[in-house]
Write a protein that holds these residues in place. Sequence first.
Motif, short mmCIF file in Angstrom:
data_model
loop_
_atom_site.label_atom_id
_atom_site.label_comp_id
_atom_site.label_asym_id
_atom_site.label_seq_id
_atom_site.Cartn_x
_atom_site.Cartn_y
_atom_site.Cartn_z
N THR A 1 43.68 18.77 40.77
CA THR A 1 43.31 18.35 39.43
C THR A 1 43.55 19.41 38.36
O THR A 1 43.46 19.11 37.17
CB THR A 1 41.81 17.97 39.38
OG1 THR A 1 41.04 19.10 39.79
CG2 THR A 1 41.53 16.76 40.24
N TYR B 1 35.30 16.58 49.84
CA TYR B 1 35.55 15.68 48.72
C TYR B 1 36.49 14.56 49.14
O TYR B 1 37.35 14.73 49.99
CB TYR B 1 36.16 16.46 47.54
CG TYR B 1 35.22 17.50 47.00
CD1 TYR B 1 34.33 17.19 45.99
CD2 TYR B 1 35.22 18.80 47.51
CE1 TYR B 1 33.46 18.14 45.49
CE2 TYR B 1 34.35 19.76 47.02
CZ TYR B 1 33.48 19.41 46.00
OH TYR B 1 32.61 20.36 45.52
N ASN B 2 36.34 13.40 48.47
CA ASN B 2 37.18 12.26 48.80
C ASN B 2 37.95 11.78 47.56
O ASN B 2 37.91 12.42 46.51
CB ASN B 2 36.34 11.13 49.39
CG ASN B 2 35.22 10.69 48.46
OD1 ASN B 2 35.38 10.69 47.25
ND2 ASN B 2 34.10 10.29 49.03
N LYS B 3 38.61 10.63 47.71
CA LYS B 3 39.42 10.08 46.62
C LYS B 3 38.58 9.78 45.38
O LYS B 3 39.04 9.98 44.25
CB LYS B 3 40.13 8.82 47.10
CG LYS B 3 41.07 8.25 46.08
CD LYS B 3 41.79 7.02 46.60
CE LYS B 3 42.67 6.45 45.51
NZ LYS B 3 43.31 5.21 45.91
N LEU C 1 38.18 12.90 43.45
CA LEU C 1 39.45 13.23 42.80
C LEU C 1 39.64 12.39 41.54
O LEU C 1 40.00 12.93 40.48
CB LEU C 1 40.60 13.00 43.78
CG LEU C 1 42.01 13.23 43.25
CD1 LEU C 1 42.24 14.69 42.92
CD2 LEU C 1 43.04 12.75 44.27
N GLU C 2 39.36 11.11 41.62
CA GLU C 2 39.53 10.22 40.46
C GLU C 2 38.54 10.57 39.35
O GLU C 2 38.91 10.62 38.18
CB GLU C 2 39.38 8.77 40.89
CG GLU C 2 40.54 8.28 41.72
CD GLU C 2 40.35 6.88 42.28
OE1 GLU C 2 39.28 6.27 42.05
OE2 GLU C 2 41.26 6.40 42.98
#
Length: 141
Positions: free
Chosen positions: A10, A39-41, A44-45
């Motif tokens: 990011t 951490y997952n998707k 991230l989003e």
Amino acid sequence: MRIGELGQATGVEVETIRYYEKAGLLAEPLRLANGYRSYNKAHLERLSFIRHCRALDMPLAEITRLVEFMTHPSNDCGDINSLIDQQINRVRARLASMQALENQLTTLRARCDATHFGLECGILHELVAAAHGEACACHSK
């Protein structure tokens, strides 16, 4: 993914990610058996969303409000429009301030149009006069 990988994906510093977690903008990740954050998707989003809002110079309080709207998508978006209108007004005010600063610097620069010794420099004379509380060319208007 681990915090460093999330940061790389990011472009957000690790300490900033931790701050966003503490501030409640980013959900706490699961902890692995070794104590590392995982951490997952969705993280991230969310972090990408926050980063984009920060790139638009939105304060964290407003980003928090936007995140709340995201978690309650059935709410009226009129407040989101108002939030963005307020941000536009802040940007316009900063632009006007920057324009005034440019004008002041241009006026100051016009006080010395050639290379001189420091004693003869109109810019230095104006800055010293202002430091002594006297009127200066860049603030006379």
